[in-house]
Write a protein that holds these residues in place. Structure first.
Motif, PDB file in Angstrom:
ATOM      1  N   ASN A   1      34.887  17.686 110.807  1.00 31.81           N
ATOM      2  CA  ASN A   1      35.618  16.758 109.928  1.00 31.81           C
ATOM      3  C   ASN A   1      36.511  15.786 110.718  1.00 31.81           C
ATOM      4  N   THR A   2      36.086  15.486 111.940  1.00 32.47           N
ATOM      5  CA  THR A   2      36.839  14.569 112.799  1.00 32.47           C
ATOM      6  C   THR A   2      35.874  13.568 113.422  1.00 32.47           C
ATOM      7  N   LEU A   3      36.249  12.289 113.389  1.00 31.61           N
ATOM      8  CA  LEU A   3      35.428  11.251 114.018  1.00 31.61           C
ATOM      9  C   LEU A   3      35.521  11.372 115.531  1.00 31.61           C
ATOM     10  N   GLU A   4      34.351  11.344 116.215  1.00 34.28           N
ATOM     11  CA  GLU A   4      34.315  11.485 117.667  1.00 34.28           C
ATOM     12  C   GLU A   4      33.369  10.441 118.255  1.00 34.28           C
ATOM     13  N   LYS A   5      33.643  10.061 119.492  1.00 33.02           N
ATOM     14  CA  LYS A   5      32.750   9.174 120.230  1.00 33.02           C
ATOM     15  C   LYS A   5      32.004   9.997 121.275  1.00 33.02           C
ATOM     16  N   LYS A   6      30.686   9.801 121.331  1.00 34.05           N
ATOM     17  CA  LYS A   6      29.851  10.512 122.285  1.00 34.05           C
ATOM     18  C   LYS A   6      29.016   9.509 123.074  1.00 34.05           C
ATOM     19  N   THR A   7      28.689   9.896 124.309  1.00 32.24           N
ATOM     20  CA  THR A   7      27.849   9.052 125.158  1.00 32.24           C
ATOM     21  C   THR A   7      26.692   9.895 125.680  1.00 32.24           C
ATOM     22  N   SER A   8      25.474   9.386 125.536  1.00 27.63           N
ATOM     23  CA  SER A   8      24.292  10.140 125.964  1.00 27.63           C
ATOM     24  C   SER A   8      24.122  10.057 127.471  1.00 27.63           C
ATOM     25  N   SER A   9      23.167  10.807 127.958  1.00 26.68           N
ATOM     26  CA  SER A   9      22.904  10.808 129.407  1.00 26.68           C
ATOM     27  C   SER A   9      22.405   9.458 129.888  1.00 26.68           C
ATOM     28  N   GLU A  10      21.796   8.697 128.984  1.00 25.68           N
ATOM     29  CA  GLU A  10      21.284   7.378 129.352  1.00 25.68           C
ATOM     30  C   GLU A  10      22.286   6.258 129.086  1.00 25.68           C
ATOM     31  N   GLY A  11      23.476   6.633 128.674  1.00 27.90           N
ATOM     32  CA  GLY A  11      24.520   5.639 128.477  1.00 27.90           C
ATOM     33  C   GLY A  11      24.642   5.105 127.076  1.00 27.90           C
ATOM     34  N   TYR A  12      23.849   5.603 126.116  1.00 28.15           N
ATOM     35  CA  TYR A  12      23.980   5.175 124.731  1.00 28.15           C
ATOM     36  C   TYR A  12      25.255   5.771 124.139  1.00 28.15           C
ATOM     37  N   ARG A  13      25.888   4.987 123.303  1.00 27.15           N
ATOM     38  CA  ARG A  13      27.153   5.443 122.724  1.00 27.15           C
ATOM     39  C   ARG A  13      27.002   5.658 121.228  1.00 27.15           C
ATOM     40  N   PHE A  14      27.685   6.714 120.726  1.00 24.21           N
ATOM     41  CA  PHE A  14      27.546   7.099 119.339  1.00 24.21           C
ATOM     42  C   PHE A  14      28.916   7.422 118.751  1.00 24.21           C
ATOM     43  N   GLN A  15      29.010   7.208 117.477  1.00 22.41           N
ATOM     44  CA  GLN A  15      30.148   7.670 116.694  1.00 22.41           C
ATOM     45  C   GLN A  15      29.633   8.807 115.810  1.00 22.41           C
ATOM     46  N   THR A  16      30.289   9.962 115.836  1.00 22.88           N
ATOM     47  CA  THR A  16      29.786  11.130 115.108  1.00 22.88           C
ATOM     48  C   THR A  16      30.892  11.774 114.286  1.00 22.88           C
ATOM     49  N   ILE A  17      30.429  12.573 113.304  1.00 21.67           N
ATOM     50  CA  ILE A  17      31.323  13.415 112.524  1.00 21.67           C
ATOM     51  C   ILE A  17      30.504  14.620 112.057  1.00 21.67           C
ATOM     52  N   SER A  18      31.108  15.764 112.005  1.00 22.14           N
ATOM     53  CA  SER A  18      30.386  16.983 111.616  1.00 22.14           C
ATOM     54  C   SER A  18      31.197  17.770 110.609  1.00 22.14           C
ATOM     55  N   THR A  19      30.482  18.689 109.889  1.00 20.75           N
ATOM     56  CA  THR A  19      31.140  19.528 108.898  1.00 20.75           C
ATOM     57  C   THR A  19      30.357  20.835 108.752  1.00 20.75           C
ATOM     58  N   LYS A  20      30.974  21.872 108.194  1.00 21.74           N
ATOM     59  CA  LYS A  20      30.346  23.159 107.950  1.00 21.74           C
ATOM     60  C   LYS A  20      29.777  23.180 106.527  1.00 21.74           C
ATOM     61  N   LEU A  21      28.499  23.554 106.397  1.00 21.19           N
ATOM     62  CA  LEU A  21      27.854  23.611 105.093  1.00 21.19           C
ATOM     63  C   LEU A  21      26.983  24.872 104.995  1.00 21.19           C
ATOM     64  N   GLU A  22      26.774  25.323 103.760  1.00 20.25           N
ATOM     65  CA  GLU A  22      25.879  26.437 103.496  1.00 20.25           C
ATOM     66  C   GLU A  22      24.447  25.908 103.387  1.00 20.25           C
ATOM     67  N   VAL A  23      23.606  26.335 104.289  1.00 24.37           N
ATOM     68  CA  VAL A  23      22.205  25.921 104.293  1.00 24.37           C
ATOM     69  C   VAL A  23      21.332  27.179 104.231  1.00 24.37           C
ATOM     70  N   ASN A  24      20.584  27.327 103.108  1.00 26.83           N
ATOM     71  CA  ASN A  24      19.717  28.484 102.916  1.00 26.83           C
ATOM     72  C   ASN A  24      20.476  29.795 103.097  1.00 26.83           C
ATOM     73  N   GLY A  25      21.689  29.801 102.593  1.00 18.19           N
ATOM     74  CA  GLY A  25      22.486  31.018 102.638  1.00 18.19           C
ATOM     75  C   GLY A  25      23.234  31.242 103.933  1.00 18.19           C
ATOM     76  N   GLU A  26      23.102  30.335 104.876  1.00 19.27           N
ATOM     77  CA  GLU A  26      23.800  30.465 106.157  1.00 19.27           C
ATOM     78  C   GLU A  26      24.731  29.270 106.365  1.00 19.27           C
ATOM     79  N   THR A  27      25.850  29.529 107.074  1.00 18.85           N
ATOM     80  CA  THR A  27      26.798  28.449 107.384  1.00 18.85           C
ATOM     81  C   THR A  27      26.317  27.707 108.614  1.00 18.85           C
ATOM     82  N   LYS A  28      26.029  26.447 108.442  1.00 20.01           N
ATOM     83  CA  LYS A  28      25.525  25.606 109.530  1.00 20.01           C
ATOM     84  C   LYS A  28      26.497  24.449 109.787  1.00 20.01           C
ATOM     85  N   THR A  29      26.440  23.923 111.013  1.00 21.72           N
ATOM     86  CA  THR A  29      27.196  22.709 111.359  1.00 21.72           C
ATOM     87  C   THR A  29      26.263  21.517 111.223  1.00 21.72           C
TER      88      THR A  29
END
Length: 407
Positions: free
Chosen positions: A105-133
């Motif tokens: 639940n926090t905005l983050e900046k990530k950079t790939s090994s090839e130098g591509y840049r990304f803005q990401t955000i993640s959260t915890k959800l129930e998927v098929n009965g399991e807690t997934k990110t």
């Protein structure tokens, strides 16, 4: 001295201007960055909210994304990527180390090994009965590229602006120093002229005193001429010092103007009475022409001093048999005072100079000596009363000083 001052002013002005450009540029960059990432961040946050609201998922637990710029990644409990949305635009299996979220639940900046840049955000959800990110990723290379170009453009602009700031600052510093330099030169000239004017009576007094000491046994009657010369030069020196003190105080704004209400005709009559005997002795005539009573708010003593200066000037340039007239007229918005004579007049080319300190019209035109300070003091008094003075003169016909005071 002025060259060093000009350089210092240029440096100071340039520093201030450059700092101002940097602050404005930094502010523009922050505002542009905020506006640029607002859409990106909103799309990511809205995607997370959509994920939380949706109750149905596909077989892999992935939600189909409507925005093509967004990619969805599902992380397992072991910290490995279990899957991604069909519109994946990177090899996510090779970029697990770089894309792994640090928090939810926090905005983050990530950079790939090839130098591509990304803005990401993640959260915890129930998927098929399991807690997934669940992580939402958006590529921000275009936004970063645009901001990098903006920095380059602003850096070049600040560099060019700094060059113009230095050149413009040097030019403006020179223009700003012109009146100061003129004032300095005028002050130097004033000191030089004052020293010269003071030296003359002092030299006469010193020489006459030495003559008196040569014959100490002589009587006062025998040395009457030397004593009279000393007395005359002492009075001249006293008047000169008084005028210099007045001008010095006026320059430093120490000379006070005390304004009260008084009758102009009374002051004019006082000046006329003061000079009547002198004028009669010299074979001249002085009189006042004031028909009505005129009330005026100003410094009575300074106005009296002003009239004395102008009358004294007229007496100086009016020959035997001449006339000097003092006149006052009240108008709707002003009070006009005139001092008119039928003396030898002032050459037109010298009228603009007569208010300069120590300036005197050609000495050969008069047998009376002066200091050249009276009209400078007169002009100061007029300015302190927000007035103006006009001089009309013709050779061998006379001179008229017309002073206009606002009521």
């Amino acid at each position: 001295m002025f060259r060093k001052t000009r350089i210092r002013l240029t440096i100071l002005n340039s520093i201030v201007f450059i700092l101002l450009m940097v602050i404005i540029g930094y502010t523009i960059y922050l505002y542009t960055e905020k506006q640029t990432y607002r859409e990106v961040n909103n799309s990511l946050l809205n995607g997370i909210e959509d994920l939380k609201r949706m109750g149905e998922r596909d077989g892999r637990g992935l939600v189909p994304m409507l925005e093509p710029k967004l990619m969805l990644i599902q992380w397992g409990t072991s910290g490995e990527i279990e899957g991604a949305s069909e519109n994946s635009f990177i090899d996510y299996t090779a970029e697990q180390e770089y894309l792994k979220p640090s928090s939810t639940n926090t905005l983050e900046k990530k950079t790939s090994s090839e130098g591509y840049r990304f803005q990401t955000i993640s959260t915890k959800l129930e998927v098929n009965g399991e807690t997934k990110t669940i992580q939402i990723v958006r590529n921000i290379d275009s936004e970063e590229s645009m901001l990098a170009q903006l920095i380059i453009i602003m850096s070049v602009g600040i560099g060019v602006g700094s060059l113009f700031a230095v050149l413009g600052g040097y030019f403006l510093a020179g223009r700003a120093l012109i009146p100061i330099q003129r004032s300095w030169e005028a002050q130097q000239q004033f000191v030089s002229d004052a020293s010269h004017e003071l030296r003359t009576p002092l030299a006469v007094i010193q020489s006459r005193t030495d003559v008196l000491f040569q014959k100490p046994e002589a009587t006062i009657q025998e040395r009457a001429f030397d004593i009279s010369v000393i007395s005359k030069e002492t009075r001249r020196l006293s008047k000169l010092v008084t005028n210099l003190l007045t001008l010095a105080r006026s320059d430093s704004n120490q000379a006070e103007i005390v304004k009260t209400q008084f009758a102009v005709e009374e002051v004019i009559q006082e000046v006329v009475e003061q000079y009547e005997d002198i004028a009669d002795f010299q074979g001249k005539k002085i009189y006042a022409s004031v028909k009505n009573k005129i009330s005026f708010i100003g410094d009575k003593e300074r106005i009296h001093q002003l009239l004395v200066i102008l009358v004294d000037n007229s007496m100086k340039f009016t020959m035997e048999g001449g006339e000097i007239e003092l006149r006052a007229i009240e108008r709707a918005n002003s009070v006009v005072i005139m001092v008119k004579d039928n003396g030898i007049g002032i050459p037109k080319e010298e009228i603009s100079k007569i208010f300069n300190r120590f300036y005197q019209v050609e000495q050969s035109r008069t047998d009376r000596e002066g200091t050249g300070l009276g009209l400078s003091i007169a002009q100061w008094i007029i300015e302190k009363h927000d007035g103006s003075i006009k001089v009309d003169s013709a050779l061998n016909k006379g001179t008229t000083f017309e002073i206009n005071f606002p009521k």
